[in-house]
Design a protein around this motif. Structure first.
Motif, PDB file in Angstrom:
ATOM      1  N   THR A 180       0.809  -1.221   0.000  1.00 24.99           N
ATOM      2  CA  THR A 180       0.000   0.000   0.000  1.00 24.99           C
ATOM      3  C   THR A 180       0.845   1.275   0.000  1.00 24.99           C
ATOM      4  OG1 THR A 180      -0.125   0.023   2.425  1.00 24.99           O
ATOM      5  CG2 THR A 180      -1.870  -1.176   1.236  1.00 24.99           C
ATOM      6  N   ALA A 181       2.169   1.174  -0.055  1.00 27.62           N
ATOM      7  CA  ALA A 181       3.042   2.348   0.076  1.00 27.62           C
ATOM      8  C   ALA A 181       2.722   3.428  -0.952  1.00 27.62           C
ATOM      9  CB  ALA A 181       4.508   1.924  -0.049  1.00 27.62           C
ATOM     10  N   LEU A 182       2.399   3.029  -2.152  1.00 26.44           N
ATOM     11  CA  LEU A 182       2.152   4.010  -3.215  1.00 26.44           C
ATOM     12  C   LEU A 182       0.747   4.591  -3.160  1.00 26.44           C
ATOM     13  CD1 LEU A 182       4.341   4.906  -5.229  1.00 26.44           C
ATOM     14  CD2 LEU A 182       4.842   2.721  -4.131  1.00 26.44           C
ATOM     15  N   TYR A 183      -0.079   4.139  -2.219  1.00 21.78           N
ATOM     16  CA  TYR A 183      -1.333   4.831  -1.954  1.00 21.78           C
ATOM     17  C   TYR A 183      -1.049   6.251  -1.454  1.00 21.78           C
ATOM     18  CZ  TYR A 183      -3.997   0.367  -1.952  1.00 21.78           C
ATOM     19  OH  TYR A 183      -4.586  -0.838  -2.283  1.00 21.78           O
ATOM     20  N   TYR A 184       0.122   6.410  -0.801  1.00 21.01           N
ATOM     21  CA  TYR A 184       0.431   7.665  -0.120  1.00 21.01           C
ATOM     22  C   TYR A 184       1.620   8.416  -0.727  1.00 21.01           C
ATOM     23  CZ  TYR A 184      -1.853   4.486   3.184  1.00 21.01           C
ATOM     24  OH  TYR A 184      -2.672   3.565   3.753  1.00 21.01           O
ATOM     25  N   HIS A 185       2.577   7.679  -1.281  1.00 20.29           N
ATOM     26  CA  HIS A 185       3.871   8.272  -1.631  1.00 20.29           C
ATOM     27  C   HIS A 185       3.754   9.466  -2.576  1.00 20.29           C
ATOM     28  CE1 HIS A 185       8.006   8.694  -2.999  1.00 20.29           C
ATOM     29  NE2 HIS A 185       7.565   8.572  -4.234  1.00 20.29           N
ATOM     30  N   HIS A 186       2.946   9.375  -3.613  1.00 20.97           N
ATOM     31  CA  HIS A 186       2.883  10.472  -4.584  1.00 20.97           C
ATOM     32  C   HIS A 186       2.381  11.764  -3.940  1.00 20.97           C
ATOM     33  CE1 HIS A 186       3.876   7.806  -7.847  1.00 20.97           C
ATOM     34  NE2 HIS A 186       2.853   7.023  -7.583  1.00 20.97           N
ATOM     35  N   GLU A 187       1.601  11.636  -2.879  1.00 19.30           N
ATOM     36  CA  GLU A 187       1.064  12.806  -2.189  1.00 19.30           C
ATOM     37  C   GLU A 187       2.000  13.316  -1.103  1.00 19.30           C
ATOM     38  OE1 GLU A 187      -3.345  13.687  -0.871  1.00 19.30           O
ATOM     39  OE2 GLU A 187      -2.395  12.407   0.648  1.00 19.30           O
ATOM     40  N   THR A 188       2.714  12.419  -0.424  1.00 23.70           N
ATOM     41  CA  THR A 188       3.513  12.810   0.742  1.00 23.70           C
ATOM     42  C   THR A 188       5.006  12.898   0.467  1.00 23.70           C
ATOM     43  OG1 THR A 188       3.731  10.512   1.516  1.00 23.70           O
ATOM     44  CG2 THR A 188       1.810  11.751   2.267  1.00 23.70           C
ATOM     45  N   GLN A 189       5.463  12.613  -0.752  1.00 25.11           N
ATOM     46  CA  GLN A 189       6.887  12.695  -1.069  1.00 25.11           C
ATOM     47  C   GLN A 189       7.386  14.124  -0.852  1.00 25.11           C
ATOM     48  OE1 GLN A 189       7.831  12.516  -5.385  1.00 25.11           O
ATOM     49  NE2 GLN A 189       5.609  12.383  -5.704  1.00 25.11           N
ATOM     50  N   PRO A 190       8.703  14.303  -0.655  1.00 27.42           N
ATOM     51  CA  PRO A 190       9.232  15.626  -0.298  1.00 27.42           C
ATOM     52  C   PRO A 190       8.813  16.750  -1.233  1.00 27.42           C
ATOM     53  CG  PRO A 190      10.911  13.968   0.011  1.00 27.42           C
ATOM     54  CD  PRO A 190       9.742  13.262  -0.615  1.00 27.42           C
ATOM     55  N   MET A 191       8.918  16.532  -2.530  1.00 24.82           N
ATOM     56  CA  MET A 191       8.586  17.608  -3.453  1.00 24.82           C
ATOM     57  C   MET A 191       7.882  17.053  -4.697  1.00 24.82           C
ATOM     58  SD  MET A 191      11.060  20.597  -4.981  1.00 24.82           S
ATOM     59  CE  MET A 191      11.992  20.559  -3.470  1.00 24.82           C
ATOM     60  N   PRO A 192       6.545  17.040  -4.693  1.00 20.17           N
ATOM     61  CA  PRO A 192       5.819  16.533  -5.865  1.00 20.17           C
ATOM     62  C   PRO A 192       6.133  17.347  -7.110  1.00 20.17           C
ATOM     63  CG  PRO A 192       4.362  16.815  -3.970  1.00 20.17           C
ATOM     64  CD  PRO A 192       5.658  17.481  -3.621  1.00 20.17           C
ATOM     65  N   ASN A 193       5.911  16.740  -8.268  1.00 20.15           N
ATOM     66  CA  ASN A 193       6.122  17.443  -9.536  1.00 20.15           C
ATOM     67  C   ASN A 193       4.791  17.587 -10.277  1.00 20.15           C
ATOM     68  OD1 ASN A 193       5.591  15.018 -10.835  1.00 20.15           O
ATOM     69  ND2 ASN A 193       7.528  14.927 -11.921  1.00 20.15           N
ATOM     70  N   PRO A 194       4.771  18.128 -11.496  1.00 18.63           N
ATOM     71  CA  PRO A 194       3.497  18.383 -12.178  1.00 18.63           C
ATOM     72  C   PRO A 194       2.629  17.151 -12.404  1.00 18.63           C
ATOM     73  CG  PRO A 194       5.252  19.627 -13.222  1.00 18.63           C
ATOM     74  CD  PRO A 194       5.911  18.725 -12.235  1.00 18.63           C
ATOM     75  N   LEU A 195       3.227  15.957 -12.457  1.00 11.90           N
ATOM     76  CA  LEU A 195       2.447  14.749 -12.730  1.00 11.90           C
ATOM     77  C   LEU A 195       2.091  13.970 -11.468  1.00 11.90           C
ATOM     78  CD1 LEU A 195       4.227  13.381 -15.950  1.00 11.90           C
ATOM     79  CD2 LEU A 195       2.162  14.789 -15.788  1.00 11.90           C
ATOM     80  N   SER A 196       2.577  14.407 -10.312  1.00 12.46           N
ATOM     81  CA  SER A 196       2.354  13.641  -9.081  1.00 12.46           C
ATOM     82  C   SER A 196       0.875  13.565  -8.720  1.00 12.46           C
ATOM     83  CB  SER A 196       3.140  14.267  -7.923  1.00 12.46           C
ATOM     84  OG  SER A 196       4.525  14.287  -8.200  1.00 12.46           O
ATOM     85  N   TRP A 197       0.132  14.656  -8.918  1.00 14.10           N
ATOM     86  CA  TRP A 197      -1.303  14.655  -8.620  1.00 14.10           C
ATOM     87  C   TRP A 197      -2.008  13.580  -9.436  1.00 14.10           C
ATOM     88  CZ3 TRP A 197      -5.873  15.260 -11.272  1.00 14.10           C
ATOM     89  CH2 TRP A 197      -7.019  15.572 -10.543  1.00 14.10           C
ATOM     90  N   PHE A 198      -1.669  13.496 -10.718  1.00 12.48           N
ATOM     91  CA  PHE A 198      -2.306  12.502 -11.599  1.00 12.48           C
ATOM     92  C   PHE A 198      -1.895  11.083 -11.200  1.00 12.48           C
ATOM     93  CE2 PHE A 198      -1.884  16.475 -13.930  1.00 12.48           C
ATOM     94  CZ  PHE A 198      -3.183  16.671 -14.386  1.00 12.48           C
ATOM     95  N   ALA A 199      -0.615  10.905 -10.824  1.00 12.23           N
ATOM     96  CA  ALA A 199      -0.153   9.587 -10.402  1.00 12.23           C
ATOM     97  C   ALA A 199      -0.879   9.146  -9.127  1.00 12.23           C
ATOM     98  CB  ALA A 199       1.355   9.605 -10.170  1.00 12.23           C
TER      99      ALA A 199
END
Length: 482
Positions: A180-199
């Motif tokens: 389940t790690a990637l349920y959260y990682h794209h949102e909580t990673q240190p610095m999201p990028n333009p595609l992180s919201w979509f991921a």
């Protein structure tokens, strides 16, 4: 072809040397732009103060003899210029000692920066760049065949980087084991990028597949980097694909890019020409001179001896993450994100000229990379490294050492221009505010419906006060965080 070199990895050598040099170029430019404000004469953690408490033998650096912002800029611009020549492939046209000397100068120059960089240079990719720069120095020039020992050591570096990261995750948070790690990682990673919201909004089954793919790429594939061709090339391709996905969905400085570069050490020319038939055929290089064979053999022996400590660490109960076992950052332990936080907290710094009790008078400072304004879409900065923004992420997680943040608040109250230039928005362009404070917010991505309705990328709610309103007198009276 002599026994010492291999003609099957000329393209790999070009990619390794030019790619690592490109990362050095970015790192030195980053130092020019950020080091003086963070660590310079009037920085948040001045080097001059640091070197009075740390011996040269513990942290070798030319700045132990003297530091000035001018000297730092001369060193960093010189490093950037030298790295640019290697990216262009100019030293590689000369005798084998020329690119060797160039990379060792880059190594020494950047080591001098990292060893006095304190918390701002405490990231694993600093050690990775130093180790990679030292290793590829011994690949020689186009006048000799790529030494097979150095090619294999580049694979060993890649193996430690990937397998170490895989073990850290397996031994870390339960979220890596229950997928389940990637349920959260794209949102909580240190610095999201333009595609992180979509991921982040991809379906849960895809996120579970991401974790399975990560475990396969980091725990299984690295062993095949040492297999015969074309198996090694296939293993490298899997590493490349996994790293490109991380590039597309996050901002991790040059970590992913240098990993991609190192993966080419397992790709032979025959495989590349089969995939890209327009690549020109290589010419056989002359035999390696005796002095080059001796020097590379000695360097390889040194690296193999130093490999004992990171190899032991891979099988240790308490595996160290991003650790150096010597003052030169050679043959290190790597690994990141052993646990993934499930909630994102951000520190928002604000200033005011009015009565601090008047909430309407507070205006927020905006950082370049880290989330702030909920309506601002995350930006792409990697492979460039925004050091202040990254430390703000650790601050929100409860970092213990906050001396730099206290100095940062003081610099805002002083209206310090180098500090303000590191920010995207200074809400007090005419004169500094009378008060500053820091509040903690919980951030989450907007849902697609919320995004359509509001246009925002984030929703935030206040958690509490980190630093109560302070003035310049707080600094001189020995004030502390709230």
């Amino acid at each position: 072809m002599d026994w010492f070199g291999t003609g099957d990895y000329e393209i790999a050598r070009q990619v390794l040397q030019r790619g690592v040099a490109a990362c050095f170029l970015i790192a030195f430019v980053s130092a020019v732009n950020q080091f003086p404000a963070l660590l310079g004469d009037h920085g948040l953690l001045p080097v001059a103060r640091f070197v009075t408490h740390v011996r040269f033998r513990d942290a070798p650096s030319v700045f132990h003899w003297h530091y000035s912002d001018r000297m730092l800029r001369i060193l960093a611009w010189s490093g950037a210029a030298l790295a640019a020549t290697l990216v262009a492939g100019l030293p590689q046209l000369g005798p084998p000692w020329l690119p060797m000397l160039a990379f060792l100068l880059l190594f020494a120059g950047y080591l001098s920066i990292v060893n006095v960089g304190q918390t701002f240079y405490s990231f694993g990719w600093e050690s990775l760049l130093l180790e990679a720069g030292f290793v590829v120095a011994f690949l020689g020039s186009e006048q000799v065949a790529p030494p097979v020992f150095v090619i294999l050591f580049c694979r060993w570096l890649l193996f430690r980087l990937e397998f170490g990261a895989g073990l850290i995750k397996l031994r870390g948070g339960r979220e890596w084991r229950d997928l389940t790690a990637l349920y959260y990682h794209h949102e909580t990673q240190p610095m999201p990028n333009p595609l992180s919201w979509f991921a982040h909004h991809l379906p849960p089954w895809f996120h579970r597949l991401e974790v399975v793919g990560n475990h396969f790429a980091q725990l299984v594939v690295p062993f095949f980097l040492f297999a015969p061709q074309p198996v090694a090339s296939v293993a490298a391709l899997i590493v490349l694909l996994s790293q490109f996905w991380l590039v597309l969905t996050g901002n991790f400085a040059w970590l992913n890019w240098i990993t991609i570069v190192l993966a080419f050490s397992a790709v032979d020319d025959a495989t590349l020409r089969a995939l890209l038939p327009w690549l020109p055929a290589g010419e056989a290089a002359p035999d390696s001179p005796l002095w080059f064979i001796i020097l590379v053999s000695l360097a390889t022996a040194l690296l193999l001896v130093l490999s004992y400590w990171p190899l032991r660490n891979l099988f240790a109960r308490r595996q160290l993450m991003n650790a150096s076992f010597n003052r030169y950052h050679l043959v290190n332990a790597y690994g990141a994100f052993g646990t993934v936080t499930r909630q994102r907290h951000e520190v928002v710094v604000e200033g005011s000229d009015a009565d601090p009790a008047d909430e309407t008078g507070w205006r927020a400072y905006e950082f370049r990379g880290k989330p702030g304004d909920p309506g601002r879409r995350p930006r792409q900065f990697a492979p460039y490294h925004l050091r202040l923004d990254w430390l703000m992420w650790f601050l929100a997680l409860g970092a213990r050492d906050t001396r730099w943040f206290e100095m940062f608040l003081a610099r805002l109250l002083e209206g310090d221009r180098p500090t303000l230039r590191m920010l995207r928005v200074n809400p007090f362009p005419q004169a500094p505010p009378r008060y500053v404070r820091a509040r903690v917010y919980r951030y989450r991505y907007t849902t697609p419906a919320e995004r359509r309705e509001t246009g925002d990328w984030w929703v935030r709610s206040e958690v509490g006060l980190l630093v109560a309103p302070i003035t310049l007198s707080w600094r001189t009276s020995g004030g502390s965080r709230g």
